[in-house]
Design a protein around this motif. Sequence first.
Motif, PDB file in Angstrom:
ATOM      1  N   ALA A   1      28.827 -10.786  34.663  1.00  0.00           N
ATOM      2  CA  ALA A   1      29.969  -9.812  35.022  1.00  0.00           C
ATOM      3  C   ALA A   1      29.423  -8.518  34.105  1.00  0.00           C
ATOM      4  O   ALA A   1      29.998  -7.416  34.527  1.00  0.00           O
ATOM      5  CB  ALA A   1      31.086 -10.206  34.608  1.00  0.00           C
ATOM      6  N   GLY A   2      28.885  -8.562  33.079  1.00  0.00           N
ATOM      7  CA  GLY A   2      28.636  -7.374  32.143  1.00  0.00           C
ATOM      8  C   GLY A   2      27.495  -6.506  32.792  1.00  0.00           C
ATOM      9  O   GLY A   2      27.683  -5.413  32.537  1.00  0.00           O
ATOM     10  N   TRP A   3      26.913  -6.683  33.924  1.00  0.00           N
ATOM     11  CA  TRP A   3      25.894  -5.797  34.448  1.00  0.00           C
ATOM     12  C   TRP A   3      26.051  -5.746  36.012  1.00  0.00           C
ATOM     13  O   TRP A   3      25.794  -4.821  36.585  1.00  0.00           O
ATOM     14  CB  TRP A   3      24.416  -6.193  34.254  1.00  0.00           C
ATOM     15  CG  TRP A   3      24.027  -7.646  34.789  1.00  0.00           C
ATOM     16  CD1 TRP A   3      23.747  -8.770  34.051  1.00  0.00           C
ATOM     17  CD2 TRP A   3      23.395  -8.039  36.006  1.00  0.00           C
ATOM     18  NE1 TRP A   3      23.724  -9.835  34.943  1.00  0.00           N
ATOM     19  CE2 TRP A   3      23.315  -9.237  35.813  1.00  0.00           C
ATOM     20  CE3 TRP A   3      23.301  -7.265  37.192  1.00  0.00           C
ATOM     21  CZ2 TRP A   3      22.665  -9.911  37.215  1.00  0.00           C
ATOM     22  CZ3 TRP A   3      22.594  -7.863  38.069  1.00  0.00           C
ATOM     23  CH2 TRP A   3      22.141  -9.039  38.355  1.00  0.00           C
ATOM     24  N   ALA A   4      26.802  -6.706  36.572  1.00  0.00           N
ATOM     25  CA  ALA A   4      27.010  -6.710  37.920  1.00  0.00           C
ATOM     26  C   ALA A   4      28.151  -6.106  38.423  1.00  0.00           C
ATOM     27  O   ALA A   4      28.408  -5.682  39.669  1.00  0.00           O
ATOM     28  CB  ALA A   4      27.138  -8.236  38.586  1.00  0.00           C
ATOM     29  N   PHE A   5      29.266  -5.923  37.515  1.00  0.00           N
ATOM     30  CA  PHE A   5      30.499  -5.130  37.878  1.00  0.00           C
ATOM     31  C   PHE A   5      30.766  -4.058  36.801  1.00  0.00           C
ATOM     32  O   PHE A   5      31.133  -4.211  35.680  1.00  0.00           O
ATOM     33  CB  PHE A   5      31.717  -6.280  37.677  1.00  0.00           C
ATOM     34  CG  PHE A   5      31.687  -7.303  38.649  1.00  0.00           C
ATOM     35  CD1 PHE A   5      32.320  -7.222  39.771  1.00  0.00           C
ATOM     36  CD2 PHE A   5      30.913  -8.702  38.242  1.00  0.00           C
ATOM     37  CE1 PHE A   5      32.282  -8.135  40.825  1.00  0.00           C
ATOM     38  CE2 PHE A   5      31.011  -9.454  39.509  1.00  0.00           C
ATOM     39  CZ  PHE A   5      31.460  -9.351  40.512  1.00  0.00           C
ATOM     40  N   PRO A   6      30.201  -2.948  37.342  1.00  0.00           N
ATOM     41  CA  PRO A   6      30.545  -1.583  36.352  1.00  0.00           C
ATOM     42  C   PRO A   6      31.744  -1.668  35.665  1.00  0.00           C
ATOM     43  O   PRO A   6      32.893  -1.737  36.604  1.00  0.00           O
ATOM     44  CB  PRO A   6      30.032  -0.572  37.425  1.00  0.00           C
ATOM     45  CG  PRO A   6      29.392  -1.061  38.519  1.00  0.00           C
ATOM     46  CD  PRO A   6      29.951  -2.497  38.603  1.00  0.00           C
ATOM     47  N   GLY A   7      31.869  -1.436  34.457  1.00  0.00           N
ATOM     48  CA  GLY A   7      33.284  -1.338  33.910  1.00  0.00           C
ATOM     49  C   GLY A   7      34.160  -0.209  34.366  1.00  0.00           C
ATOM     50  O   GLY A   7      35.344  -0.353  34.504  1.00  0.00           O
TER      51      GLY A   7
END
Length: 309
Positions: free
Chosen positions: A47-53
């Motif tokens: 989730a830290g790289w696939a979903f932009p903050g």
Amino acid sequence: MIMNTDAAAEHTITLKDGRRMGYAVFGDPAGRPCLFVHGYASSRWMAGWAFPGALLHRQSIRLISVDRPGYGLSTPHPTAGFPSWADDAAELIDHLGLGRVAVIGLSMGAGPALALAATHPGLVTTTAVLSGMPPVSPGERWSPDSFGDALYWRLARRAPWLLRRLCSAAAAAMASAARGDADALIARVERGLPEADLRVFRELLGGDARAAFATDVRESCRQGGAAMAHDLRQYLRPWGFDPAGVPGPVHLWHGLEDPKVPVALARCLAGRLANGTSSFVHGGHFAPFSQLDRILGTVGTAEDPPLEK
């Protein structure tokens, strides 16, 4: 720019039977809760790289990303099926006081995500399945386009002992690569991606997301390759529930050129869902990540807009 790598990513809870479940929280702390279930050879850090903050904050989403058993910080549970994982997830939801949540299941996270919606419908508002692996009936003939993936599936059927050895060796190699230079690791991964997936992958890995990807790889093989072998074997067994019995809305997103999960299998799963809609888009296994605005806009609301069939 808001990145996801500053999330507190070492959370665990102790489940009723004494096992641990690892999770991380990304996005808007005050946002609508959404549970993310990662796929094969991955971890809560996906989730830290696939979903932009920035996107999670714009959509007001609080993304709780869970390590499945045997990955990252979660204790292995090799004899349990998807409904058992759903009970674990229900404990986590209660522990965090989340109330009702949306659920996103990626690839081999599809079975656990659908199991939660089927067995704990009061906890789930809506479910999104991205490039999801469907149930495979005994004797069903199918094969992914990828030669390497096809080999792993054949071994899962015919030589599980050899599959376990191969997954163990693959996990050791991944762990070694992830301990080195992140750019070298990413270049190695990119060489194995088809053009459609390569484009999406590069778009996702901007800025600090590259560090999150390397962390994800390390966490995915923290406990070796046993969970990877278990994933493949589990999808060749009965799921313990019927996807057709999922009462809440389910949205399937799938790439028309997916080399790992053939689109024909995804269409079969879509046809079994009692309350399902689907979007088949051009691209490979990462194709749904080119649609994140639409996906998060859908799972972020209890009243879901219809998608094209």
